[in-house]
Design a protein around this motif. Structure first.
Motif, PDB file in Angstrom:
ATOM      1  N   MET A 195       2.320 -13.132 -15.752  1.00 46.78           N
ATOM      2  CA  MET A 195       0.876 -12.714 -15.927  1.00 46.78           C
ATOM      3  C   MET A 195       0.679 -11.939 -17.254  1.00 46.78           C
ATOM      4  O   MET A 195       1.336 -11.014 -17.167  1.00 46.78           O
ATOM      5  CB  MET A 195       0.526 -12.174 -14.679  1.00 46.78           C
ATOM      6  N   TYR A 196      -0.070 -12.442 -18.006  1.00 45.80           N
ATOM      7  CA  TYR A 196      -0.152 -11.452 -19.128  1.00 45.80           C
ATOM      8  C   TYR A 196      -1.872 -11.086 -19.154  1.00 45.80           C
ATOM      9  O   TYR A 196      -2.432 -11.991 -18.915  1.00 45.80           O
ATOM     10  CB  TYR A 196       0.063 -12.246 -20.486  1.00 45.80           C
ATOM     11  N   THR A 197      -2.027 -10.077 -19.749  1.00 49.47           N
ATOM     12  CA  THR A 197      -3.629  -9.552 -20.112  1.00 49.47           C
ATOM     13  C   THR A 197      -3.840 -10.346 -21.257  1.00 49.47           C
ATOM     14  O   THR A 197      -3.156 -10.601 -22.075  1.00 49.47           O
ATOM     15  CB  THR A 197      -3.785  -8.050 -20.082  1.00 49.47           C
ATOM     16  N   ASP A 198      -5.318 -10.312 -21.566  1.00 46.37           N
ATOM     17  CA  ASP A 198      -5.848 -10.746 -22.824  1.00 46.37           C
ATOM     18  C   ASP A 198      -5.175  -9.924 -24.063  1.00 46.37           C
ATOM     19  O   ASP A 198      -4.744 -10.430 -25.099  1.00 46.37           O
ATOM     20  CB  ASP A 198      -7.270 -10.622 -22.973  1.00 46.37           C
ATOM     21  N   GLU A 199      -4.852  -8.873 -23.863  1.00 44.28           N
ATOM     22  CA  GLU A 199      -4.340  -7.793 -24.833  1.00 44.28           C
ATOM     23  C   GLU A 199      -2.936  -8.215 -25.062  1.00 44.28           C
ATOM     24  O   GLU A 199      -2.507  -8.079 -26.366  1.00 44.28           O
ATOM     25  CB  GLU A 199      -4.347  -6.342 -24.540  1.00 44.28           C
ATOM     26  N   ASP A 200      -2.013  -8.573 -24.212  1.00 42.16           N
ATOM     27  CA  ASP A 200      -0.784  -9.005 -24.380  1.00 42.16           C
ATOM     28  C   ASP A 200      -0.813 -10.313 -25.191  1.00 42.16           C
ATOM     29  O   ASP A 200      -0.101 -10.432 -25.750  1.00 42.16           O
ATOM     30  CB  ASP A 200      -0.119  -9.213 -22.947  1.00 42.16           C
ATOM     31  N   VAL A 201      -1.518 -11.291 -24.778  1.00 45.90           N
ATOM     32  CA  VAL A 201      -1.679 -12.351 -25.302  1.00 45.90           C
ATOM     33  C   VAL A 201      -1.922 -12.244 -27.031  1.00 45.90           C
ATOM     34  O   VAL A 201      -1.307 -12.854 -27.867  1.00 45.90           O
ATOM     35  CB  VAL A 201      -2.521 -13.307 -24.753  1.00 45.90           C
ATOM     36  N   GLU A 202      -2.975 -11.283 -27.183  1.00 46.24           N
ATOM     37  CA  GLU A 202      -3.364 -11.240 -28.589  1.00 46.24           C
ATOM     38  C   GLU A 202      -2.276 -10.385 -29.324  1.00 46.24           C
ATOM     39  O   GLU A 202      -1.917 -10.902 -30.485  1.00 46.24           O
ATOM     40  CB  GLU A 202      -4.532 -10.081 -28.561  1.00 46.24           C
ATOM     41  N   GLN A 203      -1.532  -9.491 -28.715  1.00 45.38           N
ATOM     42  CA  GLN A 203      -0.368  -8.966 -29.486  1.00 45.38           C
ATOM     43  C   GLN A 203       0.640 -10.049 -29.740  1.00 45.38           C
ATOM     44  O   GLN A 203       1.302  -9.930 -30.693  1.00 45.38           O
ATOM     45  CB  GLN A 203       0.221  -7.836 -28.775  1.00 45.38           C
ATOM     46  N   ILE A 204       0.899 -10.811 -28.769  1.00 47.53           N
ATOM     47  CA  ILE A 204       1.832 -11.777 -28.979  1.00 47.53           C
ATOM     48  C   ILE A 204       1.495 -12.901 -30.124  1.00 47.53           C
ATOM     49  O   ILE A 204       2.491 -13.273 -30.974  1.00 47.53           O
ATOM     50  CB  ILE A 204       2.250 -12.897 -27.571  1.00 47.53           C
ATOM     51  N   LEU A 205       0.615 -13.230 -30.133  1.00 45.44           N
ATOM     52  CA  LEU A 205      -0.077 -14.112 -31.328  1.00 45.44           C
ATOM     53  C   LEU A 205       0.082 -13.250 -32.416  1.00 45.44           C
ATOM     54  O   LEU A 205       0.366 -13.980 -33.756  1.00 45.44           O
ATOM     55  CB  LEU A 205      -1.522 -14.338 -30.952  1.00 45.44           C
ATOM     56  N   ARG A 206      -0.389 -12.047 -32.728  1.00 43.12           N
ATOM     57  CA  ARG A 206      -0.153 -11.240 -33.763  1.00 43.12           C
ATOM     58  C   ARG A 206       1.188 -11.244 -34.345  1.00 43.12           C
ATOM     59  O   ARG A 206       1.720 -11.305 -35.461  1.00 43.12           O
ATOM     60  CB  ARG A 206      -0.644  -9.802 -33.533  1.00 43.12           C
ATOM     61  N   VAL A 207       2.180 -11.007 -33.440  1.00 44.34           N
ATOM     62  CA  VAL A 207       3.805 -10.828 -33.819  1.00 44.34           C
ATOM     63  C   VAL A 207       4.199 -12.276 -34.188  1.00 44.34           C
ATOM     64  O   VAL A 207       4.815 -12.391 -35.177  1.00 44.34           O
ATOM     65  CB  VAL A 207       4.575 -10.676 -32.374  1.00 44.34           C
ATOM     66  N   LYS A 208       3.731 -13.350 -33.596  1.00 44.74           N
ATOM     67  CA  LYS A 208       3.921 -14.710 -34.190  1.00 44.74           C
ATOM     68  C   LYS A 208       3.348 -15.189 -35.394  1.00 44.74           C
ATOM     69  O   LYS A 208       4.120 -15.662 -36.245  1.00 44.74           O
ATOM     70  CB  LYS A 208       3.363 -15.740 -33.034  1.00 44.74           C
ATOM     71  N   ASP A 209       2.020 -14.572 -35.875  1.00 42.32           N
ATOM     72  CA  ASP A 209       1.633 -14.783 -37.117  1.00 42.32           C
ATOM     73  C   ASP A 209       2.373 -13.969 -37.998  1.00 42.32           C
ATOM     74  O   ASP A 209       2.784 -14.628 -39.151  1.00 42.32           O
ATOM     75  CB  ASP A 209       0.174 -14.333 -37.004  1.00 42.32           C
ATOM     76  N   ILE A 210       2.910 -12.763 -37.725  1.00 46.66           N
ATOM     77  CA  ILE A 210       3.443 -11.864 -38.903  1.00 46.66           C
ATOM     78  C   ILE A 210       4.915 -12.698 -39.114  1.00 46.66           C
ATOM     79  O   ILE A 210       5.381 -12.782 -40.172  1.00 46.66           O
ATOM     80  CB  ILE A 210       3.777 -10.618 -38.160  1.00 46.66           C
ATOM     81  N   ARG A 211       5.468 -13.238 -37.867  1.00 45.32           N
ATOM     82  CA  ARG A 211       6.688 -13.827 -38.100  1.00 45.32           C
ATOM     83  C   ARG A 211       6.737 -15.130 -38.910  1.00 45.32           C
ATOM     84  O   ARG A 211       7.396 -15.350 -39.815  1.00 45.32           O
ATOM     85  CB  ARG A 211       7.492 -14.099 -36.858  1.00 45.32           C
ATOM     86  N   ASP A 212       5.606 -16.107 -38.637  1.00 41.87           N
ATOM     87  CA  ASP A 212       5.424 -17.388 -39.182  1.00 41.87           C
ATOM     88  C   ASP A 212       4.902 -17.231 -40.527  1.00 41.87           C
ATOM     89  O   ASP A 212       5.369 -17.839 -41.474  1.00 41.87           O
ATOM     90  CB  ASP A 212       4.668 -18.157 -38.373  1.00 41.87           C
ATOM     91  N   LEU A 213       3.991 -16.506 -40.809  1.00 42.15           N
ATOM     92  CA  LEU A 213       3.259 -16.332 -42.065  1.00 42.15           C
ATOM     93  C   LEU A 213       4.116 -15.728 -43.005  1.00 42.15           C
ATOM     94  O   LEU A 213       4.185 -16.080 -44.271  1.00 42.15           O
ATOM     95  CB  LEU A 213       1.956 -15.708 -41.958  1.00 42.15           C
ATOM     96  N   LEU A 214       4.749 -14.283 -42.548  1.00 40.82           N
ATOM     97  CA  LEU A 214       5.219 -13.738 -43.464  1.00 40.82           C
ATOM     98  C   LEU A 214       6.889 -13.593 -43.534  1.00 40.82           C
ATOM     99  O   LEU A 214       7.421 -13.176 -44.480  1.00 40.82           O
ATOM    100  CB  LEU A 214       4.818 -12.177 -43.338  1.00 40.82           C
ATOM    101  N   GLY A 215       7.479 -14.510 -42.686  1.00 41.23           N
ATOM    102  CA  GLY A 215       8.972 -14.339 -42.500  1.00 41.23           C
ATOM    103  C   GLY A 215       9.433 -12.952 -42.324  1.00 41.23           C
ATOM    104  O   GLY A 215      10.401 -12.575 -42.784  1.00 41.23           O
ATOM    105  N   ALA A 216       8.669 -12.117 -41.734  1.00 40.17           N
ATOM    106  CA  ALA A 216       9.122 -10.815 -41.343  1.00 40.17           C
ATOM    107  C   ALA A 216      10.106 -10.798 -40.112  1.00 40.17           C
ATOM    108  O   ALA A 216      10.277 -11.250 -39.353  1.00 40.17           O
ATOM    109  CB  ALA A 216       7.854  -9.721 -40.772  1.00 40.17           C
ATOM    110  N   SER A 217      11.041  -9.802 -40.498  1.00 37.97           N
ATOM    111  CA  SER A 217      12.088  -9.408 -39.660  1.00 37.97           C
ATOM    112  C   SER A 217      11.474  -8.554 -38.382  1.00 37.97           C
ATOM    113  O   SER A 217      10.433  -8.295 -38.169  1.00 37.97           O
ATOM    114  CB  SER A 217      13.107  -8.643 -40.155  1.00 37.97           C
TER     115      SER A 217
END
Length: 114
Positions: free
Chosen positions: A1-23
């Motif tokens: 069970m994830y809150t909307d805020e949790d999902v938003e944070q996960i998507l932000r992390v995924k974007d940073i990883r995928d778009l920027l190749g960040a460690s």
């Protein structure tokens, strides 16, 4: 069970990883910066909007904002550098693709038609 805020944070992390190749360390730093920014913004709006800060609290808030400013500036510069390198890579791919298409079209002109 994830809150909307949790999902938003996960998507932000995924974007940073995928778009920027960040460690993971870079992602953690970016997320921490975002969290500190939101805390400062929230604090200001709840306690001091339109009021004067004084004494130690004023000095502490100024130092926190300076740290955020420096950190955000550094992160911005890193992102700009990555974007520049990505644009250069994309340009080189565009040039190679153009040469490949040109060469293929030249060869198709002289190829026997069957």
């Amino acid at each position: 069970m994830y809150t909307d805020e949790d999902v938003e944070q996960i998507l932000r992390v995924k974007d940073i990883r995928d778009l920027l190749g960040a460690s993971l360390a870079e992602i953690k730093e970016m997320m921490e910066l975002g969290r500190k920014y939101e805390e400062q913004r929230e604090f200001y709006h709840q306690h001091y909007m339109g009021r004067e800060l004084e004494g130690e609290e004023l000095l502490r808030r100024i130092e926190t904002l300076k740290t955020l400013e420096e950190t955000l500036g550094t992160q911005r510069d890193i992102l700009l550098g990555k974007m520049t390198r990505m644009q250069e890579l994309l340009q080189s791919y565009e040039e190679k693709l153009e040469r490949i298409v040109t060469k293929r079209m030249e060869l198709e002109k002289i190829a026997p038609r069957g």
